[in-house]
Design an enzyme around this catalytic site. Structure first.
Site, PDB file in Angstrom:
ATOM      1  CB  SER A 118     -15.816  41.629  -6.488  1.00 46.54           C
ATOM      2  OG  SER A 118     -15.978  40.744  -5.100  1.00 46.54           O
ATOM      3  CG  HIS A 119     -20.100  42.980  -4.946  1.00 49.20           C
ATOM      4  ND1 HIS A 119     -18.664  43.110  -5.187  1.00 49.20           N
ATOM      5  CD2 HIS A 119     -20.917  43.934  -4.634  1.00 49.20           C
ATOM      6  CE1 HIS A 119     -18.829  43.941  -4.872  1.00 49.20           C
ATOM      7  NE2 HIS A 119     -20.087  44.985  -4.931  1.00 49.20           N
TER       8      HIS A 119
ATOM      9  CG  ASP B 196     -17.207  38.387  -1.989  1.00 47.26           C
ATOM     10  OD1 ASP B 196     -16.537  37.522  -1.700  1.00 47.26           O
ATOM     11  OD2 ASP B 196     -17.191  39.453  -2.915  1.00 47.26           O
TER      12      ASP B 196
ATOM     13  CE  LYS C 152     -13.481  42.735   0.262  1.00 46.95           C
ATOM     14  NZ  LYS C 152     -13.042  43.677  -0.663  1.00 46.95           N
TER      15      LYS C 152
ATOM     16  CG  ASP D  66     -13.228  40.001  -2.174  1.00 46.66           C
ATOM     17  OD1 ASP D  66     -14.145  39.896  -2.183  1.00 46.66           O
ATOM     18  OD2 ASP D  66     -12.441  41.255  -2.650  1.00 46.66           O
ATOM     19  NE  ARG D  67     -17.891  43.002  -1.092  1.00 45.17           N
ATOM     20  CZ  ARG D  67     -18.535  43.973  -1.935  1.00 45.17           C
ATOM     21  NH1 ARG D  67     -19.719  44.092  -1.378  1.00 45.17           N
ATOM     22  NH2 ARG D  67     -17.717  44.706  -2.065  1.00 45.17           N
TER      23      ARG D  67
ATOM     24  CE  LYS E 248      -7.763  41.921  -7.201  1.00 41.98           C
ATOM     25  NZ  LYS E 248      -8.438  42.762  -5.663  1.00 41.98           N
TER      26      LYS E 248
ATOM     27  CD  GLU F 291     -12.717  48.942   2.337  1.00 38.31           C
ATOM     28  OE1 GLU F 291     -13.201  49.435   2.035  1.00 38.31           O
ATOM     29  OE2 GLU F 291     -12.446  47.430   1.127  1.00 38.31           O
TER      30      GLU F 291
ATOM     31  CG  ASP G  44     -13.748  38.522  -5.068  1.00 35.97           C
ATOM     32  OD1 ASP G  44     -14.740  38.785  -4.688  1.00 35.97           O
ATOM     33  OD2 ASP G  44     -13.110  39.547  -5.643  1.00 35.97           O
TER      34      ASP G  44
HETATM   35  C1  G16 Z   1     -14.325  46.679  -3.626  1.00 39.34           C
HETATM   36  C2  G16 Z   1     -12.679  46.989  -3.157  1.00 39.34           C
HETATM   37  C3  G16 Z   1     -13.524  47.168  -1.647  1.00 39.34           C
HETATM   38  C4  G16 Z   1     -14.370  48.628  -1.068  1.00 39.34           C
HETATM   39  C5  G16 Z   1     -15.520  47.992  -2.518  1.00 39.34           C
HETATM   40  C6  G16 Z   1     -17.193  48.595  -2.226  1.00 39.34           C
HETATM   41  O1  G16 Z   1     -14.858  45.407  -2.621  1.00 39.34           O
HETATM   42  O2  G16 Z   1     -12.049  45.922  -2.802  1.00 39.34           O
HETATM   43  O3  G16 Z   1     -12.493  47.895  -1.176  1.00 39.34           O
HETATM   44  O4  G16 Z   1     -14.851  48.575  -0.177  1.00 39.34           O
HETATM   45  O5  G16 Z   1     -15.486  47.357  -3.415  1.00 39.34           O
HETATM   46  O6  G16 Z   1     -17.030  49.779  -3.561  1.00 39.34           O
HETATM   47  P1  G16 Z   1     -17.835  51.262  -4.004  1.00 39.34           P
HETATM   48  O7  G16 Z   1     -18.426  50.923  -2.219  1.00 39.34           O
HETATM   49  O8  G16 Z   1     -17.046  51.625  -4.388  1.00 39.34           O
HETATM   50  O9  G16 Z   1     -18.884  49.828  -4.895  1.00 39.34           O
HETATM   51  P2  G16 Z   1     -14.958  43.899  -3.643  1.00 39.34           P
HETATM   52  O10 G16 Z   1     -15.184  42.878  -3.397  1.00 39.34           O
HETATM   53  O11 G16 Z   1     -16.846  44.551  -5.206  1.00 39.34           O
HETATM   54  O12 G16 Z   1     -13.813  43.889  -5.064  1.00 39.34           O
END
Ligand code: G16
Length: 546
Positions: free
Chosen positions: A116-117, A280, A379, A284-285, A129, A366, A282
């Site tokens: 992801s990010h 971001d 997302k 989704d953000r 995943k 979120e 991938d």
């Molecule tokens: C993932 C989850 C999100 C979550 C985020 C932050 O995002 O898919 O639902 O809000 O992590 O998680 P944490 O606060 O535990 O770091 P992404 O975009 O990283 O897949």
């Protein structure tokens, strides 16, 4: 070509976090590491149907190691007997596009390669995943079973076939398994065109409306180029940093005001575009920015919910809203006004799945720059940007006008998150344990002028399937409606990250334009007084404030 059975041993620590298994790329590149995890997934989900009748979707965000991992997984899927695999061209599929393809093509599930990010590259992070047939991240019952399987694995199966060409759209075979290389954008773009008023957005751009979309050299670039500049007629140059790079150009592909500083700087110029957005690693953000005006993700969810019917896909109204616990309660105010439920879930998109499937929620969001709906089960960054464009086109107002009018109507939820990244894991756990011990004594106590009404460690019972999740974050709720939440991140790969979330409700329109950190200052001091953050973490200040 032959299917090989390779002896292996369990590798410690393959427990998926908030969103799949994320580790340093060097960890993922160790012999058997990816293979052990993928075989464990196949062993667990293999009990749910005959693979010879099943399709798997495969793609990733294009980060370093993506291509090698795609080849490994294709050869393992063939050895497992899958009927077919749909793979994005070049091994590319944004997370929401993968969810879209799983649903549209009736696949049994999908494997998404992304951290992801998190930064990418040989020294960065990698991740994987499994998403289920509904299109969303596997629930904890599945990820726990996969983890247990990794603890006892002794062998995996893989074809010794040569590498498969994933750069050309078309169909090939491996061990009798069909491999179809698909356009990563097409199915997704078709879905977006059904949800939003593309004619109105085309007119907006044709009328001279200007925008910058920062792809952060990550996966959403090709989607934004095709949809914004291609289908919607935005001028070339609207999408910046739109070419995906294996190391994201050395950047941190996390769309927040700190990491997307280039876009924030651009939006603060006198000749700034009308609208700014970023996505971001991938895809989704999302981050939404007006001229000299950042929109918090919590406000973005609330604004979209309040105005959802401007978009054709949401004309019939919303069935409900869902937000993660640390997300501000701005959406709750909208739900109340609309007479619909607002569900509060633990952090992690996987918790929205059952609510979306059951028709109990239409929009979800979120604080961590994630917004989405029941159109897929992830997302969705580009979706959120298109929703905002639809709203801007329908209203004729600016981003700032829309958000400030929303505050006047519903009140403003001042909101900020302070991250203490890469702190010592033992110290972080101790801080949380100390807080938990203090919880029973907190109600009635005064914290820097705020009286505690209620304090707990958030537990959740899913209203659809009755599954439970515990220890999801310490929340301290004050009698004046303000909140402090503490939790540890579940997505990092180094040490621990403490996240502290602050929220203060301001109904008085005359008080809604204060600097955010100033408005929250008394709560920020209260958090340190109750959790001794500075002493326990050894950090005088957070590493990131959003
Ligand atoms: C993932 C989850 C999100 C979550 C985020 C932050 O995002 O898919 O639902 O809000 O992590 O998680 P944490 O606060 O535990 O770091 P992404 O975009 O990283 O897949």
């Amino acid at each position: 070509m032959a299917i090989q059975t390779i002896a292996t041993q369990p590798i410690a620590g393959q427990k998926p976090g908030t969103s799949g298994l994320r580790k340093k790329t060097a960890v993922f590149s160790q012999p058997h590491y990816l293979e052990n995890f993928v075989q464990s997934v196949f062993d667990v989900v293999g009990n749910e149907g005959d693979p010879t009748a099943q399709t798997l979707v495969l793609g990733g965000d294009g980060r370093y190691h993506n291509r090698a991992a795609i080849q490994t997984i294709l050869k393992m899927a063939a050895a497992h007997g899958y009927a077919s695999v749909l793979v994005g061209r070049g091994g590319i599929l944004s997370t929401p596009a993968a969810s879209c393809v799983i649903r549209k093509r009736g696949a049994a599930g999908g494997l998404i390669l992304s951290a992801s990010h998190n930064p990418g590259g040989a020294d960065g992070d990698f991740g994987i995943k499994y998403n289920i047939a509904a299109g969303g991240p596997a629930p904890e019952s599945v990820t726990d079973a996969v983890y247990h399987r990794t603890e006892s694995i002794t062998q995996y199966r893989i074809s010794d076939a040569p590498d498969i060409d994933v750069d050309t759209i078309g169909v090939t075979q491996i061990e009798g398994m069909r491999v179809e290389v698909i356009d990563p954008v097409a199915d997704y773009a078709e879905l977006m065109a059904r949800l939003f008023d593309f004619d109105a957005i085309r007119k907006l751009f044709a009328g001279g409306f200007t925008m910058r979309f920062d792809g952060m050299h990550a996966v959403s670039g090709p989607y934004a180029h095709a949809i914004l500049e291609g289908m919607l007629g935005a001028p070339r140059g609207t999408v910046i940093n739109g070419v995906p790079l294996e190391d994201f150009g050395g950047g941190h592909p996390d769309p927040n005001p700190v990491n997307a500083a280039e876009l924030i700087g651009l939006m603060a110029q006198p000749d700034a575009p009308d609208f700014g957005a970023a996505s971001d690693g991938d895809g989704d953000r999302n981050m939404i920015v007006g001229r000299k005006f950042d929109v918090t993700p919590s406000d973005s969810l609330a604004v979209l919910a309040a105005n959802a019917t401007v978009a054709p896909g949401y004309r019939a109204g919303l069935k409900g809203i869902a937000r993660s616990m640390p997300t501000s309660r701005a959406a709750d105010k909208v739900a109340e006004a609309l007479g619909i439920a607002c569900h509060e879930t633990p952090t992690g998109w996987k918790y929205f799945g059952t609510l979306l499937d059951a028709g109990m929620a239409t929009l979800c969001g979120e604080e961590s720059y994630g917004t989405g709906s029941d159109h897929v089960r992830e997302k969705d960054g580009v979706w959120a940007v298109l929703f905002w464009l639809n709203l801007l086109a329908a209203s004729g107002k600016s981003v700032e006008e829309i958000v400030t009018a929303h505050w006047v109507r519903f009140g403003r939820h001042y909101y900020s998150r302070h991250d203490y990244e890469g702190i010592d894991a033992a110290a972080a756990n101790l801080l949380m344990d100390d807080l938990r011990i203090k919880l029973p004594a907190l109600p009635g106590a005064s914290l820097n002028g705020h009286t505690v009404e209620f304090a707990d460690d958030f537990s959740y019972t899913d209203p659809v399937d009755g599954s439970t999740a515990h220890k999801q974050g310490v929340r301290i709720i004050m009698t004046d409606g303000s909140r402090i939440v503490f939790r540890l991140s579940g997505t990092g790969t180094e040490g621990a990250t403490l996240r502290v979330y602050f929220e203060l409700y301001e109904p008085d329109a005359a008080q809604q334009r204060r600097p955010v950190q100033q408005a929250l200052a008394s709560l920020i001091a209260a958090a340190d007084s109750v959790a001794s953050i500075t002493t326990q973490t050894g950090r005088a200040s957070p590493s990131v404030i959003t």
